[in-house]
Scaffold this motif. Structure first.
Motif, PDB file in Angstrom:
ATOM      1  N   ALA A 202      -4.007  11.417  -8.501  1.00 63.31           N
ATOM      2  CA  ALA A 202      -5.341  11.796  -8.011  1.00 63.31           C
ATOM      3  C   ALA A 202      -5.192  12.869  -6.933  1.00 63.31           C
ATOM      4  O   ALA A 202      -5.307  12.602  -5.747  1.00 63.31           O
ATOM      5  CB  ALA A 202      -6.056  10.562  -7.467  1.00 63.31           C
ATOM      6  N   ASN A 203      -4.857  14.080  -7.393  1.00 61.44           N
ATOM      7  CA  ASN A 203      -4.609  15.148  -6.396  1.00 61.44           C
ATOM      8  C   ASN A 203      -5.370  16.418  -6.750  1.00 61.44           C
ATOM      9  O   ASN A 203      -4.906  17.527  -6.513  1.00 61.44           O
ATOM     10  CB  ASN A 203      -3.111  15.430  -6.297  1.00 61.44           C
ATOM     11  CG  ASN A 203      -2.536  15.802  -7.653  1.00 61.44           C
ATOM     12  OD1 ASN A 203      -3.266  15.836  -8.645  1.00 61.44           O
ATOM     13  ND2 ASN A 203      -1.244  16.048  -7.691  1.00 61.44           N
TER      14      ASN A 203
ATOM     15  N   PHE B 222      -0.790   4.486   8.897  1.00 66.35           N
ATOM     16  CA  PHE B 222      -0.066   3.329   9.453  1.00 66.35           C
ATOM     17  C   PHE B 222       0.779   3.729  10.651  1.00 66.35           C
ATOM     18  O   PHE B 222       0.783   3.068  11.691  1.00 66.35           O
ATOM     19  CB  PHE B 222       0.831   2.691   8.376  1.00 66.35           C
ATOM     20  CG  PHE B 222       0.072   1.766   7.478  1.00 66.35           C
ATOM     21  CD1 PHE B 222      -0.580   0.647   8.035  1.00 66.35           C
ATOM     22  CD2 PHE B 222      -0.027   1.975   6.126  1.00 66.35           C
ATOM     23  CE1 PHE B 222      -1.284  -0.202   7.206  1.00 66.35           C
ATOM     24  CE2 PHE B 222      -0.759   1.126   5.308  1.00 66.35           C
ATOM     25  CZ  PHE B 222      -1.383   0.035   5.841  1.00 66.35           C
TER      26      PHE B 222
ATOM     27  N   LEU C   5      -0.675  13.702  -1.790  1.00 67.87           N
ATOM     28  CA  LEU C   5      -0.101  12.404  -2.154  1.00 67.87           C
ATOM     29  C   LEU C   5      -0.766  11.329  -1.303  1.00 67.87           C
ATOM     30  O   LEU C   5      -0.586  11.278  -0.088  1.00 67.87           O
ATOM     31  CB  LEU C   5       1.399  12.442  -1.866  1.00 67.87           C
ATOM     32  CG  LEU C   5       2.291  11.567  -2.710  1.00 67.87           C
ATOM     33  CD1 LEU C   5       2.220  11.964  -4.184  1.00 67.87           C
ATOM     34  CD2 LEU C   5       3.727  11.679  -2.212  1.00 67.87           C
ATOM     35  N   VAL C   6      -1.566  10.459  -1.952  1.00 69.22           N
ATOM     36  CA  VAL C   6      -2.370   9.495  -1.192  1.00 69.22           C
ATOM     37  C   VAL C   6      -1.494   8.584  -0.339  1.00 69.22           C
ATOM     38  O   VAL C   6      -1.803   8.272   0.798  1.00 69.22           O
ATOM     39  CB  VAL C   6      -3.238   8.657  -2.145  1.00 69.22           C
ATOM     40  CG1 VAL C   6      -4.054   7.634  -1.389  1.00 69.22           C
ATOM     41  CG2 VAL C   6      -4.141   9.555  -2.956  1.00 69.22           C
ATOM     42  N   ARG C   7      -0.326   8.234  -0.885  1.00 71.65           N
ATOM     43  CA  ARG C   7       0.515   7.279  -0.161  1.00 71.65           C
ATOM     44  C   ARG C   7       1.074   7.884   1.122  1.00 71.65           C
ATOM     45  O   ARG C   7       1.281   7.191   2.106  1.00 71.65           O
ATOM     46  CB  ARG C   7       1.648   6.788  -1.066  1.00 71.65           C
ATOM     47  CG  ARG C   7       1.091   5.815  -2.127  1.00 71.65           C
ATOM     48  CD  ARG C   7       2.116   5.359  -3.089  1.00 71.65           C
ATOM     49  NE  ARG C   7       2.711   6.472  -3.780  1.00 71.65           N
ATOM     50  CZ  ARG C   7       4.028   6.589  -3.963  1.00 71.65           C
ATOM     51  NH1 ARG C   7       4.842   5.693  -3.505  1.00 71.65           N
ATOM     52  NH2 ARG C   7       4.502   7.610  -4.617  1.00 71.65           N
TER      53      ARG C   7
ATOM     54  N   ALA D  67      -1.538   7.406   3.627  1.00 68.17           N
ATOM     55  CA  ALA D  67      -1.551   6.014   4.083  1.00 68.17           C
ATOM     56  C   ALA D  67      -0.446   5.780   5.107  1.00 68.17           C
ATOM     57  O   ALA D  67      -0.670   5.179   6.162  1.00 68.17           O
ATOM     58  CB  ALA D  67      -1.362   5.089   2.894  1.00 68.17           C
ATOM     59  N   LEU D  68       0.740   6.371   4.803  1.00 65.55           N
ATOM     60  CA  LEU D  68       1.854   6.223   5.740  1.00 65.55           C
ATOM     61  C   LEU D  68       1.501   6.826   7.091  1.00 65.55           C
ATOM     62  O   LEU D  68       1.758   6.239   8.154  1.00 65.55           O
ATOM     63  CB  LEU D  68       3.099   6.885   5.162  1.00 65.55           C
ATOM     64  CG  LEU D  68       4.351   6.793   6.027  1.00 65.55           C
ATOM     65  CD1 LEU D  68       4.760   5.331   6.203  1.00 65.55           C
ATOM     66  CD2 LEU D  68       5.501   7.586   5.414  1.00 65.55           C
TER      67      LEU D  68
ATOM     68  N   VAL E 181       0.845  -1.214   0.000  1.00 63.15           N
ATOM     69  CA  VAL E 181       0.000   0.000   0.000  1.00 63.15           C
ATOM     70  C   VAL E 181       0.864   1.243   0.000  1.00 63.15           C
ATOM     71  O   VAL E 181       0.597   2.222  -0.710  1.00 63.15           O
ATOM     72  CB  VAL E 181      -0.945  -0.014   1.217  1.00 63.15           C
ATOM     73  CG1 VAL E 181      -1.567   1.365   1.432  1.00 63.15           C
ATOM     74  CG2 VAL E 181      -2.026  -1.054   1.049  1.00 63.15           C
ATOM     75  N   LEU E 182       1.970   1.180   0.766  1.00 64.94           N
ATOM     76  CA  LEU E 182       2.784   2.384   0.917  1.00 64.94           C
ATOM     77  C   LEU E 182       3.650   2.660  -0.313  1.00 64.94           C
ATOM     78  O   LEU E 182       3.886   3.812  -0.647  1.00 64.94           O
ATOM     79  CB  LEU E 182       3.682   2.276   2.153  1.00 64.94           C
ATOM     80  CG  LEU E 182       2.940   2.339   3.493  1.00 64.94           C
ATOM     81  CD1 LEU E 182       3.932   2.243   4.649  1.00 64.94           C
ATOM     82  CD2 LEU E 182       2.145   3.638   3.621  1.00 64.94           C
ATOM     83  N   VAL E 183       4.137   1.619  -0.958  1.00 68.99           N
ATOM     84  CA  VAL E 183       5.142   1.884  -1.994  1.00 68.99           C
ATOM     85  C   VAL E 183       4.604   1.828  -3.411  1.00 68.99           C
ATOM     86  O   VAL E 183       5.184   2.418  -4.313  1.00 68.99           O
ATOM     87  CB  VAL E 183       6.347   0.937  -1.868  1.00 68.99           C
ATOM     88  CG1 VAL E 183       7.006   1.087  -0.511  1.00 68.99           C
ATOM     89  CG2 VAL E 183       5.917  -0.499  -2.081  1.00 68.99           C
ATOM     90  N   ARG E 184       3.496   1.130  -3.656  1.00 67.39           N
ATOM     91  CA  ARG E 184       3.056   0.996  -5.039  1.00 67.39           C
ATOM     92  C   ARG E 184       2.213   2.183  -5.471  1.00 67.39           C
ATOM     93  O   ARG E 184       1.490   2.785  -4.661  1.00 67.39           O
ATOM     94  CB  ARG E 184       2.261  -0.311  -5.206  1.00 67.39           C
ATOM     95  CG  ARG E 184       3.074  -1.552  -4.964  1.00 67.39           C
ATOM     96  CD  ARG E 184       4.336  -1.577  -5.829  1.00 67.39           C
ATOM     97  NE  ARG E 184       4.027  -1.647  -7.230  1.00 67.39           N
ATOM     98  CZ  ARG E 184       4.064  -2.766  -7.971  1.00 67.39           C
ATOM     99  NH1 ARG E 184       4.435  -3.899  -7.407  1.00 67.39           N
ATOM    100  NH2 ARG E 184       3.795  -2.761  -9.233  1.00 67.39           N
TER     101      ARG E 184
ATOM    102  N   VAL F 153      -2.131   6.511  -8.070  1.00 72.96           N
ATOM    103  CA  VAL F 153      -2.731   7.249  -6.938  1.00 72.96           C
ATOM    104  C   VAL F 153      -2.068   8.611  -6.772  1.00 72.96           C
ATOM    105  O   VAL F 153      -2.661   9.544  -6.240  1.00 72.96           O
ATOM    106  CB  VAL F 153      -2.620   6.454  -5.629  1.00 72.96           C
ATOM    107  CG1 VAL F 153      -3.553   5.268  -5.649  1.00 72.96           C
ATOM    108  CG2 VAL F 153      -1.191   6.028  -5.368  1.00 72.96           C
ATOM    109  N   ASP F 154      -0.829   8.769  -7.265  1.00 68.26           N
ATOM    110  CA  ASP F 154      -0.159  10.063  -7.093  1.00 68.26           C
ATOM    111  C   ASP F 154      -0.766  11.143  -7.986  1.00 68.26           C
ATOM    112  O   ASP F 154      -0.654  12.328  -7.711  1.00 68.26           O
ATOM    113  CB  ASP F 154       1.328   9.923  -7.426  1.00 68.26           C
ATOM    114  CG  ASP F 154       2.059   9.161  -6.351  1.00 68.26           C
ATOM    115  OD1 ASP F 154       1.365   8.738  -5.400  1.00 68.26           O
ATOM    116  OD2 ASP F 154       3.279   8.986  -6.468  1.00 68.26           O
TER     117      ASP F 154
END
Lengths: 97, 623
Positions: A92-93, B607, B598-600, B603-604, A19-22, A89-90
């Motif tokens: 979608a901002n 977590f 930045l969605v990730r 998420a971080l 989830v975090l890296v992809r 996902v990057d």
């Protein structure tokens, strides 16, 4: 018994890191599913270890929720793809001015 | 007819409103409507006055309440108008002199394209002034009081294209506000103390009130009177007010409005009777103004300003008389009326001279106008004889009475008033010599000429009144007529017989005249204002440094205070508010940074958060 829990931990960690890296939303989604199923595995394992059915019931609930989430999540991803030709996902901002 | 007081006010008010809203087609006859309205009020007033004459002395007060103006809890104000002996005299003076000045203005303002508006303002003034003198309640009086202030403002600044006129109008308005503050406070105090502001009720309650109350009321009313009547220390606006058209100076700033202060004191006689301090304050104000005005009148070369100084001085006489209590009220009103005649006459005369001299007001450019303007000279001469108090002209009777009463009160006050009479004779003679006698000093391109008939007839009428006005009031008629309103006066015993005092006064006047003749006939008058003059003349020219004093005592400190308040407001109050907003903004800016879109990263964060919570739970459980 420890093997089941270890597998569950490994699967969950893989999911979380995914989830975090992809960047691809589909992969992120799959990783989420992986985390959910890791917890299901833990639930079932503990259920069997303690000899009651609460864990099994919880696992069913998680499955139901996961199914619903897939429906909603995939449709969002599809509509974003249609609108913007990307599933990253990057990208979608739009809410960030 | 005696219940028609409201109509006296309504006619000029309606006419004024009509002239203001009616379009350009009324330019041709608007002045006639205005004059007719004023004349109609005069005729009605005269009929009512005649009816009043036919009644018994005790029944001559007719109050009519039109409607309830304010009814809020204990505060109750009726729109009352009272037609009694005092207001009747004022109604005749205001509408009578007012009508003559309307007629005069037809000629004087003939070439002004805004003449219709001028007449509308004059009508509004008449209406407001009548409201003032007919009011049966101090609040209604205040309505008229402010109304005349407004009319005065509009008319001083009538030639608004001149910056000096606009500034003079503003100055008159602002200085009057100071006096109005006194009036407003007095009315509030009346209500707080007596529960009413009806004039009759207040006058009835005043003798029973404590000294503190009557003294504060008296001093507050005096402050109001000082503002409206240009008495020291609120005198500075009157000389500047001469920027207005001359008929305005004659009507408002000589004959009627500026005497409203005297009317106020006489109308509130019970308050002043009850407070010796207030009465003495009135005497001091009157005496100081009477001498200051005369001083200024001696030094000014501007004919209207010299006359304005004289107006101040004459109103000082009235104030002085009003401060003497029941012994002086009637004389104050007597002098007020005769002054209304002769001063209006002289102002209109001055206007006639200016009319013939291309609106030049400097007396040093006049001289020898006697043969050029015979009617103006003759009528002005009668006014001159009246004001300096030559028997048997009007001013002689009224001024003589006031000086006599002043000597009855106190030797020094009497002496001041006597000195004032001498100085009056001096400056008026100076004015006469510089304007009408002496050699001609006007420039070649000026062609002095007599004014048209429409201007000379009012002059002749007013001159006649100046000549015989005093005789009409012979035999103490005024004192007896006003007795039910102002109370009975016990006669003071003078150290010398009245006839001797009269002779002394006449002698002092003669000395003043001779001094002026010697002084101004000895050598030719300079055509330009001499610059090297005595310190007295210089002080007089600068209006006794009244403006400089106001500047130093009031204007500058106020300006500093304002600057301080602005600073306090900007740095202190605004600083606090904007400071809070700035800190909130800074915090927001700081919080904004993690919102990367930045969605990730979200998420971080989630977590990380969950991990921290779990660690905390574990720590708590294990411990």
């Amino acid at each position: 018994m420890n093997e089941y829990i270890s597998l569950s931990l490994i699967l969950f960690t893989i999911g979380a890191v995914g989830v975090l890296v992809r960047r691809n939303a589909i992969i992120v989604f799959m990783c989420i599913e992986l985390m959910l199923n890791a917890t299901n595995l833990a639930f079932v394992s503990f259920s069997r270890q303690h000899g009651n059915l609460d864990g099994q019931v919880a696992a069913f609930f998680v499955m139901v929720v996961a199914a619903a989430e897939v429906v909603v999540g995939l449709s969002i991803i599809v509509s974003i793809y249609r609108a913007r030709r990307t599933t990253s996902v990057d990208d979608a901002n739009l809410l960030k001015s | 007819m005696l219940d028609l007081q409201w109509l006296l006010i309504a006619i000029p008010l309606a006419s004024g409103a009509l002239l203001l809203v009616w379009g350009k087609e009324s330019d041709r006859f608007g002045h006639l409507i205005g004059t007719a309205a004023s004349a109609a009020s005069f005729v009605l007033g005269a009929i009512m006055f005649a009816e009043l004459l036919g009644e018994n002395a005790e029944e001559r007060s007719h109050a009519v309440s039109l409607f309830t103006w304010i009814d809020a809890g204990r505060f109750h104000v009726e729109m009352t108008f009272v037609f009694d002996q005092l207001s009747a005299l004022f109604v005749l003076l205001i509408t009578g002199v007012g009508t003559l000045i309307h007629v005069y203005s037809i000629g004087y303002m003939a070439h002004d394209e805004r003449r219709r508006r001028f007449f509308a303002f004059l009508n509004i003034f008449i209406a407001a002034m009548l409201t003032l003198v007919l009011a049966g309640d101090y609040l209604v009086l205040f309505l008229g009081w402010e109304g005349v202030g407004l009319a005065s403002y509009l008319l001083i600044g009538f030639w608004q294209h001149k910056p000096s006129a606009a500034a003079a109008a503003k100055k008159a308005f602002v200085v009057n506000r100071v006096g109005d503050l006194g009036m407003a406070l007095a009315i509030m105090l009346m209500f707080a103390q007596f529960g009413t502001s009806a004039i009759e009720a207040v006058n009835a309650a005043a003798p029973g009130a404590t000294d503190t109350v009557t003294t504060s009321l008296g001093l507050l009313l005096l402050l109001g009177a000082c503002g409206k009547s240009a008495q020291v220390p609120l005198q500075s606006w009157l000389l500047d007010a001469m920027e207005g058209p001359t008929p305005v100076s004659a009507l408002i700033h000589a004959a009627t409005m500026v005497t409203a202060g005297v009317y106020l004191v006489v109308r509130s006689n019970a308050i002043f009777d009850a407070s010796e301090v207030a009465r003495n304050a009135v005497i001091v104000v009157g005496l100081v103004t009477l001498l200051a005005g005369a001083w200024i009148g001696c030094a000014k070369d501007d004919i209207k300003k010299a006359l304005a100084g004289s107006t101040m001085s004459q109103i000082g006489y009235m104030m002085l008389a009003a401060g003497l209590g029941p012994a002086g009220y009637a004389f104050a009103i007597f002098h007020l009326i005769t002054h209304g005649f002769f001063k209006a006459n002289m102002f209109l005369g001055a206007g006639s001279v200016m009319h013939g001299m291309d609106d030049d007001v400097d007396m040093r450019h006049y001289g020898g106008l006697r043969s050029m303007m015979p009617v103006t000279f003759a009528t002005f001469g009668l006014g001159y004889l009246a004001i300096i108090g030559v028997p048997p002209f009007a001013g002689f009777w009224s001024k003589d009475k006031i000086i006599e009463a002043a000597f009855g009160q106190n030797f020094w006050v009497g002496l001041g008033a006597l000195l004032g009479a001498g100085v009056t004779a001096f400056y008026m003679t100076r004015l006469m010599i510089m304007t009408f006698l002496s050699e001609k000093r006007w420039r070649e391109e000026v062609h002095p000429h007599e004014s048209p008939r429409v201007m000379t007839w009012p002059l002749i009428a007013l001159a006649a009144l100046s000549a015989v006005g005093g005789i009409l009031l012979l035999g103490d008629w005024v004192s007896e007529w006003l007795e039910p309103v102002v109370g009975h006066a016990e006669h003071h015993e003078l150290a010398v017989p009245a006839i001797v005092l009269t002779l002394i006064i006449t002698l002092v006047v003669a000395v003043g005249v001779v001094a002026a003749v010697v002084f101004y006939r000895r050598e030719p008058i300079a055509a330009e204002t001499p610059s090297s003059v005595s310190i007295f003349a210089r002080a007089g020219r600068h209006e006794l440094y009244g403006n400089e004093l106001n500047e130093a005592v009031v204007v500058r400190p106020t300006r500093h205070l304002t600057r301080f308040l602005v600073w306090l407001d900007g740095k202190g109050i605004d600083g606090f508010v904007t400071g809070v907003a700035d800190r909130l903004g800074d915090t927001s800016q700081f919080l904004r940074k993690p919102q990367t879109g930045l969605v990730r990263s979200y998420a971080l964060t989630m977590f990380g958060g969950v991990a921290i919570i779990i660690l905390c739970l574990l720590a708590v459980t294990l411990a």
